[in-house]
Scaffold this active site. Structure first.
Site, PDB file in Angstrom:
ATOM      1  CE  LYS A   1      -1.706   2.993   2.592  1.00 50.61           C
ATOM      2  NZ  LYS A   1      -1.714   4.171   1.723  1.00 50.61           N
ATOM      3  N   PRO A   2       1.025   1.867  -1.160  1.00 54.33           N
ATOM      4  CG  PRO A   2       1.371   2.230  -3.421  1.00 54.33           C
ATOM      5  CD  PRO A   2       0.496   1.507  -2.463  1.00 54.33           C
TER       6      PRO A   2
ATOM      7  CD  GLU B   1      14.074   1.332   8.025  1.00 50.28           C
ATOM      8  OE1 GLU B   1      14.580   2.393   8.414  1.00 50.28           O
ATOM      9  OE2 GLU B   1      14.676   0.258   8.028  1.00 50.28           O
TER      10      GLU B   1
ATOM     11  CB  CYS C   1      13.538   9.542   6.618  1.00 47.89           C
ATOM     12  SG  CYS C   1      14.519   8.471   5.545  1.00 47.89           S
TER      13      CYS C   1
ATOM     14  CD  GLU D   1      10.577  13.584   9.557  1.00 46.08           C
ATOM     15  OE1 GLU D   1       9.459  13.131   9.838  1.00 46.08           O
ATOM     16  OE2 GLU D   1      11.457  12.915   8.975  1.00 46.08           O
TER      17      GLU D   1
HETATM   18  P1  NAD Z   1       2.802   8.782   6.782  1.00 52.53           P
HETATM   19  O1  NAD Z   1       3.162   8.098   8.045  1.00 52.53           O
HETATM   20  O2  NAD Z   1       1.772   9.840   6.805  1.00 52.53           O
HETATM   21  O3  NAD Z   1       2.289   7.727   5.688  1.00 52.53           O
HETATM   22  C1  NAD Z   1       3.073   6.606   5.305  1.00 52.53           C
HETATM   23  C2  NAD Z   1       2.142   5.544   4.772  1.00 52.53           C
HETATM   24  O4  NAD Z   1       1.327   5.056   5.834  1.00 52.53           O
HETATM   25  C3  NAD Z   1       1.170   6.032   3.691  1.00 52.53           C
HETATM   26  O5  NAD Z   1       1.010   5.029   2.723  1.00 52.53           O
HETATM   27  C4  NAD Z   1      -0.116   6.238   4.479  1.00 52.53           C
HETATM   28  O6  NAD Z   1      -1.277   6.166   3.690  1.00 52.53           O
HETATM   29  C5  NAD Z   1      -0.030   5.083   5.455  1.00 52.53           C
HETATM   30  N1  NAD Z   1      -0.845   5.220   6.659  1.00 52.53           N
HETATM   31  C6  NAD Z   1      -1.191   6.360   7.307  1.00 52.53           C
HETATM   32  N2  NAD Z   1      -1.956   6.057   8.392  1.00 52.53           N
HETATM   33  C7  NAD Z   1      -2.080   4.704   8.430  1.00 52.53           C
HETATM   34  C8  NAD Z   1      -2.732   3.793   9.302  1.00 52.53           C
HETATM   35  N3  NAD Z   1      -3.408   4.201  10.372  1.00 52.53           N
HETATM   36  N4  NAD Z   1      -2.636   2.475   9.045  1.00 52.53           N
HETATM   37  C9  NAD Z   1      -1.932   2.032   7.977  1.00 52.53           C
HETATM   38  N5  NAD Z   1      -1.302   2.842   7.100  1.00 52.53           N
HETATM   39  C10 NAD Z   1      -1.363   4.170   7.325  1.00 52.53           C
HETATM   40  O7  NAD Z   1       4.169   9.288   6.199  1.00 52.53           O
HETATM   41  P2  NAD Z   1       4.374  10.158   4.906  1.00 52.53           P
HETATM   42  O8  NAD Z   1       3.918  11.545   5.229  1.00 52.53           O
HETATM   43  O9  NAD Z   1       3.795   9.447   3.727  1.00 52.53           O
HETATM   44  O10 NAD Z   1       5.965  10.092   4.760  1.00 52.53           O
HETATM   45  C11 NAD Z   1       6.819  10.959   5.412  1.00 52.53           C
HETATM   46  C12 NAD Z   1       7.394  10.323   6.659  1.00 52.53           C
HETATM   47  O11 NAD Z   1       8.061   9.107   6.320  1.00 52.53           O
HETATM   48  C13 NAD Z   1       8.434  11.193   7.301  1.00 52.53           C
HETATM   49  O12 NAD Z   1       8.250  11.187   8.693  1.00 52.53           O
HETATM   50  C14 NAD Z   1       9.747  10.512   6.933  1.00 52.53           C
HETATM   51  O13 NAD Z   1      10.801  10.766   7.810  1.00 52.53           O
HETATM   52  C15 NAD Z   1       9.335   9.083   6.935  1.00 52.53           C
HETATM   53  N6  NAD Z   1      10.281   8.290   6.141  1.00 52.53           N
HETATM   54  C16 NAD Z   1      11.133   7.424   6.779  1.00 52.53           C
HETATM   55  C17 NAD Z   1      12.084   6.708   6.034  1.00 52.53           C
HETATM   56  C18 NAD Z   1      13.072   5.773   6.694  1.00 52.53           C
HETATM   57  O14 NAD Z   1      13.678   4.969   5.995  1.00 52.53           O
HETATM   58  N7  NAD Z   1      13.292   5.853   7.990  1.00 52.53           N
HETATM   59  C19 NAD Z   1      12.138   6.890   4.647  1.00 52.53           C
HETATM   60  C20 NAD Z   1      11.248   7.789   4.059  1.00 52.53           C
HETATM   61  C21 NAD Z   1      10.311   8.471   4.815  1.00 52.53           C
END
Ligand code: NAD
Length: 501
Positions: A186-187, A261, A295, A394
């Protein structure tokens, strides 16, 4: 491999799920989410959200492919051939994938070109690792042979964010399926275009149906249905810390293992013993690379007091000259942020910074030269102390926060004074300084005198609220496989014969 974009590619009018090797076409109605080009603000596609029933169909397909399909039972040379074929097909379609990624995310081509190469390499690398899995044998107990085998763990829910979909979702899948697992990916609902094409390409490359299934939709709907589904055996998640916390809580209730992550607020420490030219280049790349939406951004730049004024002045002068523009152009350095609410959130930190006593050094507003698109000027602030919210939270955009320090101990203390612990950057030519930082910084990766360099052979992941677990050959093996001990007597075993006399 150089990726250039010489033409446009067709875009699906509706992005639907891809389940059991085929696009979902049957659902006439459903919740639609607009897919917006962040450069033009135009709606370029619509995502048909997967509801709980569609998630169930995807998990059922993945379950079938795991429980009775060929993939987990396939000879490793054949599985490896398919994974190599995925690598080759991804490379063959690199231009189209890069086009969709730039268009949908606003990431500049020079970043996306690196992601596309990484994506293909992820499959090659983990195919090789999986083909070398071996077990253990124990012969020390007289009369017995015990051997330990590794087996794939089952069906994974793989959840990915919007900030680098090709690089990060491919990592989620490539660390999962080579061992024989199947998955539902799920992206992010914001950036589905390249994801849909990527999963189609997996199948064009020969991946059997059901091994990778794609569902699209909001986290609270599609993501939640996936994480709560009893048919999944584990969750691999890349995204924000608060989402990771919610997913871990759900998975914990269902006793499913999770690999997380998460976010970061990494220090980029520049000592007066640094090669200042290189440190300056590295500091700019660390915060403005990938539109600042990464991140592992070096978002807290700590500069030793004696060199701070001159370095910050040059940083600001360079930041003002960064080329903002169309992400599809190879000359663009920073594109628009991914979506409107995110841009507004990033900009809101300007007032937050000022309220905490920070000084705005440059930027802090929408780009005046772009009348459309979520462009913001590269921004930098000088923070009063590390307690300021801009040092602790962040921001996830092209927004640098500077602090100064006097001593090595102080630099390490500030770097560690964070709820996150993903990565840190250190710039110094002094060996003792470097070694002290390497030993004392509490983060999953310490990059010394280099911008981000992803070594696939090494584990990647975070301390503290930056995550649980690691991606990497050993860590992914541990997470995505089960251990089984088989114990066999060589001679007949003497047993108590219950009820025999
Ligand atoms: P997000 O947490 O809002 O969403 C990530 C994914 O989770 C999305 O596909 C979203 O639809 C899904 N999601 C959201 N709520 C959910 C739930 N309750 N149940 C299941 N899935 C759910 O993050 P974002 O805004 O898409 O991405 C940015 C964040 O990702 C930043 O905090 C960044 O630091 C982090 N990130 C971490 C890494 C790493 O390797 N550590 C890499 C890239 C991004």
């Amino acid at each position: 491999m150089t990726v250039r974009i010489s033409r446009s590619f067709p875009i699906n009018e509706h992005v639907t799920s891809f389940i059991d090797g085929a696009p979902v076409t049957s659902k006439a109605k459903g919740h639609d989410i607009e897919v917006v080009n962040p450069t033009t603000e135009q709606v370029i596609s619509r995502l048909r959200e997967a509801d709980a029933a569609e998630v169930d169909a995807a998990v059922t397909a993945a379950r079938r492919a795991f429980d009775s399909g060929r993939w987990p039972r396939m000879d490793i040379t054949e599985r490896k051939d398919i994974l190599y074929s995925i690598r080759d097909h991804l490379r063959k379609n690199a231009e189209e994938l890069a086009y969709l990624e730039c268009l949908n995310t606003g990431l500049p081509l020079h970043s996306v070109a690196v992601h596309v190469q990484r994506m293909a390499r992820n499959f090659e690398f983990f195919a090789e690792v999986a083909s070398n899995v071996h077990g253990e044998t124990y012969t020390q107990t007289a009369g017995y042979l015990t051997y330990v085998t590794r087996e794939p763990k089952g069906v994974a829910g793989c959840i990915a964010p919007w900030n680098a979909p090709l690089a990060l979702a491919s990592m989620r899948v490539a660390t999962c399926i080579p061992w024989g697992n199947t998955c539902v990916l799920k992206p992010s609902e914001y950036t589905p275009l390249s994801m849909r094409r990527m999963v189609e390409i997996f199948h064009e490359a020969g991946l059997p149906p059901g091994v990778v299934n794609l569902v699209n939709g909001r986290g609270a709907v599609t993501g939640d249905a996936l994480v709560n589904h009893p048919g999944i055996d584990m969750v691999g998640f890349t995204g924000g810390t608060s989402t990771g916390r919610a997913i871990a809580a759900t998975a914990g209730r269902n006793l499913k293992p999770v690999a997380l992550e998460l976010g970061g607020k990494s220090a980029n420490i520049i000592f007066d013993t640094a090669d200042v030219e290189r440190a300056l280049d590295g500091a700019l790349a660390g915060i403005f690379g990938n539109n600042g939406q990464q991140c592992l951004a070096g978002s807290r730049i700590l500069v030793q007091r004696g060199i701070a004024d001159a370095l910050i002045e040059r940083f600001v002068a360079r930041a003002k000259k960064i080329r903002l523009g169309d992400p599809l152009l190879p000359t663009t350095e920073i594109g628009p942020l991914a979506f409107r609410q995110h841009m507004e959130r990033v900009l809101s930190f300007v007032d937050i910074a000022k309220a905490d006593g920070a000084t705005l050094l440059t930027g802090g507003k929408r780009s005046a030269v772009h009348d459309k698109g979520w462009f913001i000027e590269p921004t930098a602030v000088m923070a009063p102390t590390n307690d300021a919210r801009v040092c602790q939270e962040e921001i996830f955009g092209p927004f640098a926060t500077f602090l100064t320090f006097d001593t090595l101990d102080e630099a390490i203390r500030i770097a560690n004074d964070s709820k996150f612990g993903l990565v840190n950057y250190v710039w110094s030519e002094d060996l003792n300084t470097v070694m002290r930082c390497s030993r004392d910084i509490r983060a999953g990766t310490v990059w010394v005198n280099t911008p981000m360099m992803r070594e696939l052979r090494a584990p990647f992941g975070g301390y503290k609220e930056s995550g649980i677990g690691r991606d990497g050959p050993q860590a992914s093996l541990e997470f995505f496989t089960e251990l089984k001990a088989t114990i066999i007597p060589i001679d007949p075993v003497k047993m108590h014969r219950y009820g025999a006399s």
